[in-house]
Enzyme design. Structure first.
Site, mmCIF file in Angstrom:
data_model
loop_
_atom_site.group_PDB
_atom_site.id
_atom_site.type_symbol
_atom_site.label_atom_id
_atom_site.label_comp_id
_atom_site.label_asym_id
_atom_site.label_seq_id
_atom_site.Cartn_x
_atom_site.Cartn_y
_atom_site.Cartn_z
ATOM 1 N N GLN B 237 8.073 -4.968 26.864
ATOM 2 C CA GLN B 237 7.595 -4.958 25.480
ATOM 3 C C GLN B 237 8.769 -4.959 24.506
ATOM 4 O OE1 GLN B 237 3.973 -1.991 26.664
ATOM 5 N NE2 GLN B 237 4.288 -2.217 24.473
ATOM 6 N N ARG B 384 -1.428 2.460 23.443
ATOM 7 C CA ARG B 384 -2.049 1.811 22.287
ATOM 8 C C ARG B 384 -2.130 2.752 21.081
ATOM 9 N NH1 ARG B 384 -6.382 -2.758 22.947
ATOM 10 N NH2 ARG B 384 -6.328 -3.680 20.894
ATOM 11 N N CYS B 385 -0.999 3.394 20.800
ATOM 12 C CA CYS B 385 -0.938 4.192 19.583
ATOM 13 C C CYS B 385 0.521 4.353 19.230
ATOM 14 C CB CYS B 385 -1.569 5.562 19.774
ATOM 15 S SG CYS B 385 -0.609 6.674 20.794
ATOM 16 N N GLU B 760 -3.618 -0.622 17.029
ATOM 17 C CA GLU B 760 -3.822 0.639 17.708
ATOM 18 C C GLU B 760 -4.854 1.529 17.039
ATOM 19 O OE1 GLU B 760 0.488 0.618 19.716
ATOM 20 O OE2 GLU B 760 0.405 1.553 17.761
#
Lengths: 287, 806
Positions: B237, B384-385, B760
C-alpha cells in the site's frame, strides 16, 4: 495449503475401482466430488498415496425409479439432484435440503455418495437419509451388500464401510402421497455447516399425526434419528405442549461439540427449535 | 456558432471531471481477468519460499533440524534466524519503534509465527520441504489475556527487552508493557467528574479482527548480482516506504532498489506493514541469485499478518441532568500481540485515538492508553480506518447511547444536544485536534427525516409492548451512529513515518497531442484512483479524463509518496494532484496569452481552454496549448508542459456522517435481520459519486461483518481458532443487507478542492450503528452494554442472561 504427492487413477468401471482399492489397500482413497477430501489433503490432514477418481464410471451416475424407491447413483451431484423432477415431486425434502448445502459452486461438484459416505456429522444428507429410511449399496471385490442409513454411521468419520468397499448408490423409499416434510437448518451464513438442523417427514390423518420420522444434523458425532421425539407427536395435533415434549426428547439425545457456532447449550436449544419448526411446517404442507 | 458547436454543458460533460459518475476505467481489465497481480509475476528461474510455522503460542526453540528437508527433491535451502544473523536481519524494525523477529530467534511468541523459510524450485516442493523440517520446542506458559499481562507472575514474553524499562514511547511499567500514552487535562477532567450530576462507566471492547483482503500478502524479490540491484514486486500500500525501509535495514543504496506494486486485490491496512515473508524472499534471492516468490495462503494471512483492533476501552462520561456532557475519561488496554507492529505515524502509539471526543463538545477530557504484549500475532493495523479512529468512534458512540439510556433520553436527541455547532468550526477539541468543518445538526436531522425516525421509535415501543404480552418473540433495535473521522495523515508538524513527513505527491506530463500521464505517490488497492485522479485533473486543466493515464506503484517512475491508507489519498495526494494541475494551468495560461497576443490577465479559464475576457471568439483550447508547449512557447520559457507537486497538508480532514440501522432479533435463536440501513456521509466535495457509493457499500459490508461476527479468536491456551473463512465471518451477498446511501456536502476549507476522503467512513461509522442496534434492542430488558461481535449465539445468550429465554 498444498497437498502432498499422490498417484492418480481413473477407473472406467466399478469392478476396476474396487479392484484398485483392494490392490492398493489403505493408502488409496476413492475421490468423488472432492469437497471433503481435497481440503483435508491441502491441509495435509489426509495424505493418501493413491486417489481413485470415480468420475470415469458412467454407471455411478443418474437417478432412476425402482418400484417404490428412487435409486440415486453415488456420483450424482447435488446440482443434478436439484435438477431432477422426480426428486422434487416424490421427495421435496431432498430438494429442499440439497439447496441448503454450501453454495452453487460446491453443489456442481459435490456428490450424494460423497456426502453420505464420508461420515462427516456436519453433512446434511445423512440425517435426511435416516429420516427417509434409505439404504446404501456398498460394493467391493467380494460382492455387494445393502446397509440401512440408520445402521451406517458409527462415529465422526467412522462408518460401516469396510476397507475395499465403495458406496455405489443410495436407495430411498418414496414417502406416502400427501406426506408433509421440512428441513430446518440454522447456519451462520451461506456455505456453513448447520449449527443445528432437523428433518421431518410425517403423514397426517384427521388433523392428527399418523406417522412421523425426525432426523438431526450436526448435533452429535453422528447424524441422529430422533425416535422418541417422533413417537411423542404421533396421534397428536402438534399442540404447544406436544411440541415442547418433542423438542425436549430430541434435545435429550443431542451431544454437540462447542465450537464457533456456539456453546453446547445453545446448539441443543436451537436444535430443539429446529425440530419444533420443522414439525409445524411439515404438518402445514401435509394433505 | 452553428448547431454542431458544443454547448458549455456538453463541453463540461465531455471532460468527465469532478462530480461525474464516470465508470471505473480499471474495471475493464479487472472484470475480464486481465489484471496483473503479484502472483501473475513469473520470472525466469523463479524459486518459491514457504514458512515452517510454530504450532505453539509460546515456546523455546531447542533445535531446528533441516537435514531431511534438504533431501526433498527441489528444496534448495532452509533459512533460519541463524542464517539471517549472518546478514544482520534476524530481527527487523517495526513501524511502531519496536523490533520484530523475522524468524524465530530462540523463542516463538505466537502460534503460526515464522520459524524457518524453505526455498524450493516450486510451491509443491517448498511445502514438502516445510513438512520435513523437524523443530524441537519446549513449550512455555502462554499469556493470552491482556488484562493479566502486567500481573506480577505473568510470564515474560520479550526476553530481548528485559531490563529495558523505557521503550520507543517512554517508560515501561512491566516487562510485558509497551507504552503508556496520555492526552488531555487530568485534573480538569477529574474535577468535572467530581461535580457531575450524572455519570456512566462501561468497559467497551472492540475485539480483535482482521482486514482479510481477497488477495493475501505476497512478493517476488529479484536480486541482480551483476548490477547489485534488488527488484521487489509486492502487495504494498506504500511502495516508497518499503523501498526506504529496505534501504535502511538491508544496507542497499536506495537507488538500486526498485519496488513495484502492481494491481492489488484489496488492502484495508493489511498491506501497509513489512512482513517476514518480504525479508526472507529478499535474502533468499540475494543468496541464490534467483527471483524468489512468497505467497501467503488464507490461514497464514488470517493468523500471522496484521490483525486489527483489540482495544479494551473503559469509558466514563460526566453530564448534567439535562444531558449536556461535561467530561470524558477513557482508559484503553491495547493488546498488541508479541511485537508492537502497529502501523501508525511514528509519534502516535495509539494512532489518532484522541479523536474519541467524537462529534460532541466536551469541555474537558482525559485519555490514557496502555499497550501490552501477549502471545498473539503482531499487528494493530488500521483496518479501513485512519489510525485507531474506528476504535474511538465505536467507544464514544456506544458510550453516548449508554448515557442516553441512563438519562432516559432518545439517543438521537442526546447527540443533537451535544453536537459541536456549525459556528464553532474550526473547532479545537479537548484532546488537541482542530476540526476543519462540519454541520452535524443538518446531517442528523436529514437522517431522522429520511428514515422516519420518530415513526420507527413508535413502532419499537409497540413491539416491546407486544413482546411483554407474549405476542411476539422478536425484538427491534434502532442503532444510531454519528461519527467524526480524522483522516488525511498528515501535516509534517505532527505526522511522520520513520522520520519521513507524511506528504504526498503528483507529477503530470502533458503530451503534445493533448493527452498526458500522471503519477502519484499513492497506490490504489481497489479504490479506483485511475478513474478519480484523472477526473480531478480533467476539471482543473480542461483535458478529458479519458486522455489522462494514471500510473501508481512503481518507485522508479512515481514521485515519492507515503502511500494509500488512513483515507489519506484524496486529502493528501488529491491535493497534490490539484496543485500540480494548477501549475500546468498557470504555464498553459502564459502560452495561451502569447499565442492569442494578449496579457495573461486578460485571459479567463473556460472549461477546456482559455478565452480572452470580453472576446468570446478568441479562445485557445488546452489541447492546442499542449501542442504549442512543444513548438512555440514564449521567448525565454522552457518548452514542455509538466509539473510536480509535493503537498504537505496544513491540517487533517474531518469527514462525518449519520447512520441508522434498524434490526429485528429473534430471541429464541439469536438470529437477526437487518431490516434497513441508512448511511448519510459528508465527505466534502464529491469527486465521483458512483465510486463514493461503491466505497460506502464496501465499508458498510465490512462493518456489518465485524459487528455481527467477524473476529480473530484465541482459546485459553493461545491457539488461534478462526483461521479460515469457515469460522472467520466473511459475509456473502446473501447475508449482506441492502444499503441506503445519502449525503450532505460540507467542503474542507483548507483542501484545494474541498474533498475530505470517504473510503473508510462506512467502516468507522457502521460498526457502532450495528452494535447500537443490538444493544438498543435489548436495552428494555435491562442491559446497558453487550460486547461485540453480535453473532447468533451471543444474541441468544444475551436474551437468556436477561431472562427473555427460558
Amino acid at each position: 495449503m498444498i497437498p502432498g504427492s499422490f498417484s492418480y487413477h481413473r477407473p472406467a468401471s466399478v469392478a476396476d475401482a474396487v479392484k484398485l482399492l483392494a490392490d492398493l489397500g489403505e493408502d488409496a482413497r476413492p475421490l468423488a466430488g472432492g469437497h471433503s477430501l481435497v481440503p483435508m489433503m491441502k491441509l495435509r490432514l489426509a495424505t493418501p498415496a493413491h486417489l481413485i477418481d470415480l468420475h470415469g464410471i458412467a454407471a455411478l451416475k443418474g437417478i432412476r425409479r425402482d418400484g417404490q424407491n428412487l435409486v440415486i447413483g453415488a456420483m450424482t451431484t447435488q446440482h443434478e439432484l436439484l435438477a431432477s423432477d422426480d426428486v422434487a415431486k416424490a421427495m421435496p425434502i431432498l430438494h429442499e435440503a440439497a439447496l441448503l448445502i454450501a453454495d452453487p459452486q460446491v453443489r456442481y461438484r459435490g456428490t450424494i455418495g460423497g456426502n453420505v459416505a464420508n461420515g462427516d456429522p456436519g453433512n446434511d444428507m445423512p440425517a435426511l437419509m435416516m429420516t427417509l429410511g434409505a439404504s446404501y449399496r456398498l460394493e467391493s471385490a467380494g460382492g455387494a451388500r445393502d446397509v440401512a442409513a440408520a445402521d451406517f454411521y458409527q462415529g465422526a468419520y467412522f462408518t460401516a464401510l469396510e476397507p475395499g468397499e465403495i458406496l455405489t448408490s443410495v436407495s430411498v423409499p418414496v414417502p406416502a402421497a400427501g406426506h408433509g416434510s421440512a428441513y430446518e437448518k440454522l447456519k451462520r451464513k451461506v456455505g456453513d455447516y448447520a449449527t443445528a438442523a432437523a428433518a421431518v417427514v410425517l403423514t397426517m390423518s384427521g388433523g392428527k399425526v399418523a406417522t412421523c420420522s425426525i432426523g438431526l444434523t450436526n448435533v452429535h458425532e453422528t447424524p441422529l434419528l430422533a425416535t422418541d421425539a417422533a413417537n411423542a407427536v404421533i396421534g397428536t395435533s402438534l399442540d404447544a405442549a406436544t411440541l415442547k415434549r418433542a423438542a425436549a426428547a430430541a434435545e435429550a439425545i443431542m451431544a454437540p461439540a462447542a465450537d464457533a457456532r456456539g456453546p453446547v447449550e445453545y446448539r441443543k436449544h436451537v436444535g430443539g427449535i429446529m425440530v419444533t419448526r420443522a414439525l409445524q411446517r411439515a404438518a402445514a404442507v401435509a394433505k | 456558432m452553428n448547431d454542431l458547436t458544443p454547448t458549455r454543458e456538453q463541453r463540461t460533460a465531455a471532460l468527465e471531471g469532478m462530480g461525474c459518475k464516470r465508470k471505473r476505467v480499471e474495471d475493464i481489465r479487472f472484470t475480464q481477468g486481465k489484471g496483473n497481480y503479484v502472483d501473475d509475476v513469473k520470472l525466469p528461474g523463479m524459486l518459491h519460499g514457504d514458512f515452517v510455522r510454530s504450532p505453539h503460542p509460546h515456546a523455546r526453540v531447542k533445535k531446528i533440524d533441516d537435514s531431511e528437508a534438504l533431501k526433498v527433491p527441489g528444496v534448495l535451502a532452509v533459512i533460519t534466524a541463524e542464517t539471517l544473523k549472518t546478514v544482520n536481519l534476524a530481527w527487523m524494525p517495526t513501524l511502531a519503534g519496536d523490533v520484530q523477529m523475522v524468524l524465530a530467534d530462540g523463542k516463538v511468541l505466537f502460534q503460526n509465527q515464522e520459524v524457518a523459510f524453505v526455498v524450493a524450485t516450486d510451491r509443491y516442493a517448498a511445502d514438502d520441504g516445510i513438512n520435513a523440517v523437524i523443530v524441537e520446542y519446549e513449550p512455555l506458559a502462554p499469556l493470552v489475556d491482556p488484562f493479566k499481562a502486567m500481573d506480577a507472575n505473568a510470564p515474560v514474553l520479550r526476553e530481548d527487552l528485559v531490563g529495558k524499562m523505557s521503550g520507543a514511547h517512554g517508560p515501561r511499567k512491566h516487562d510485558n508493557h509497551i507504552f503508556e500514552w496520555t492526552v488531555g487535562d487530568k485534573e480538569l477532567t477529574d474535577a468535572a467528574f467530581n461535580k457531575a450530576e450524572v455519570k456512566i462507566k462501561e468497559m467497551i471492547s472492540y475485539h480483535r479482527t482482521h482486514p482479510s483482503p481477497l488477495e493475501t500478502c505476497q512478493c517476488v524479490c529479484s536480486f541482480d548480482k551483476i548490477k547489485g540491484e534488488l527488484t521487489i514486486y509486492g502487495t504494498f500500500q506504500a511502495p516508497h516506504v518499503i523501498r526506504t525501509v529496505v534501504a535502511l535495514i538491508a544496507k542497499l543504496p536506495e537507488h538500486k532498489i526498485h519496488v513495484i506494486a502492481p494491481d492489488i486485490g484489496g488492502g484495508f491496512g493489511n498491506k501497509v506493514g513489512a512482513y517476514p515473508g518480504y525479508i526472507c524472499a529478499a535474502v533468499a534471492s540475494i543468496v541464490t541469485g534467483k527471483p524468489v516468490k512468497w505467497v501467503e495462503d488464507r490461514i497464514e494471512n488470517l493468523t500471522a499478518t496484521s490483525f486489527a483492533r483489540d482495544y479494551h476501552m473503559t469509558t466514563e462520561i460526566a453530564a448534567t441532568k439535562e444531558g449536556k456532557v461535561t467530561g470524558l475519561r477513557v482508559h484503553v488496554l491495547a493488546d498488541h500481540g508479541a511485537f508492537d507492529a502497529c502501523a501508525d505515524p511514528s509519534k502516535w502509539p495509539a494512532g489518532f485515538f484522541n479523536i474519541v471526543t467524537g462529534s460532541y463538545d466536551f469541555p474537558t477530557a482525559h485519555l490514557a492508553v496502555d499497550g501490552v504484549y501477549t502471545n498473539k500475532a503482531p499487528g494493530g493495523v488500521a483496518y479501513r480506518c485512519s489510525f485507531r479512529v474506528t476504535e474511538a468512534a465505536y467507544c464514544i458512540e456506544r458510550a453516548m447511547d449508554i448515557l442516553a439510556q441512563k438519562l432516559n433520553m432518545d439517543p438521537a436527541e442526546l447527540r443533537l444536544k451535544n453536537f459541536i455547532k456549525p459556528e464553532q468550526f474550526p473547532y479545537h477539541s479537548a484532546l488537541g485536534w482542530e476540526y476543519d468543518s462540519g454541520d452535524y445538526h443538518t446531517a442528523m436531522r436529514k437522517m431522522m427525516e429520511t428514515t422516519g425516525y420518530a415513526a420507527l421509535r413508535k413502532e419499537q415501543a409497540e413491539k416491546r409492548a407486544a413482546f411483554a404480552r407474549g405476542e411476539t418473540r422478536e425484538i427491534m433495535g434502532l442503532g444510531v451512529s454519528f461519527f467524526t473521522e480524522i483522516v488525511g495523515a498528515g501535516p509534517s508538524k505532527n505526522c511522520d513515518i520513520l522520520g519521513i513527513a507524511m506528504f504526498d505527491s503528483c507529477e503530470i506530463r502533458m503530451h503534445p497531442t493533448g493527452a498526458g500521464i500522471a503519477r502519484m505517490g499513492t497506490k490504489s488497492q481497489g479504490q479506483g484512483h485511475e478513474t478519480t485522479w484523472a477526473q480531478i485533473i480533467a476539471t482543473e486543466i480542461g483535458i478529458p479524463a479519458d486522455n489522462i493515464m494514471v500510473e501508481e506503484g512503481n518507485t522508479d517512475t512515481a514521485p515519492y509518496g507515503l502511500g494509500t491508507y488512513g483515507s489519506r489519498s484524496t486529502p493528501v495526494a488529491g491535493a497534490a494532484i490539484a496543485m500540480a494541475a494548477r501549475k500546468i494551468k498557470a504555464k498553459a495560461q502564459m502560452i495561451a496569452a502569447y499565442k492569442l497576443e494578449v496579457h495573461e490577465d486578460d485571459l479567463e479559464f473556460d472549461i477546456d481552454g482559455f478565452r480572452v475576457k470580453g472576446l468570446p471568439e478568441r479562445f485557445m483550447s488546452m489541447k492546442d496549448i499542449c501542442w504549442a508547449a512543444y513548438n512555440s512557447v514564449p521567448p525565454g520559457m522552457e518548452p514542455g508542459l509538466e509539473a510536480v507537486s509535493y503537498y504537505d497538508p496544513p491540517n487533517m480532514t474531518y469527514p462525518f456522517g449519520a447512520y441508522l440501522c434498524v434490526m429485528d432479533i429473534d430471541v429464541d435463536t439469536g438470529v437477526y435481520k437487518v431490516r434497513r440501513f441508512y448511511a448519510l456521509d459528508d465527505c466534502g466535495t464529491r469527486i465521483n459519486p458512483m465510486i463514493i457509493e461503491g466505497q460506502v457499500h464496501g465499508g458498510l459490508t465490512e462493518a456489518f461483518a465485524i459487528a455481527m461476527g467477524q473476529e480473530i479468536r484465541y482459546d485459553d491456551v493461545g491457539n488461534v481458532v478462526t483461521g479460515s473463512f469457515m469460522d472467520f465471518f466473511m459475509p456473502t451477498a446473501v447475508e449482506t443487507p441492502h444499503w441506503e446511501t445519502d449525503f450532505t456536502v460540507t467542503p474542507s476549507p483548507h483542501h484545494p478542492i474541498g474533498a475530505k476522503g470517504v473510503g473508510e467512513s462506512p467502516n468507522v461509522g457502521g460498526v457502532p450503528a450495528f452494535s447500537n442496534a443490538v444493544n438498543d434492542a435489548f436495552s428494555f430488558l435491562g442491559s446497558t452494554h453487550i460486547q461485540m461481535p453480535h453473532d447468533f449465539w451471543r444474541n441468544w445468550k444475551a436474551a437468556k442472561d436477561l431472562g427473555a429465554v427460558a
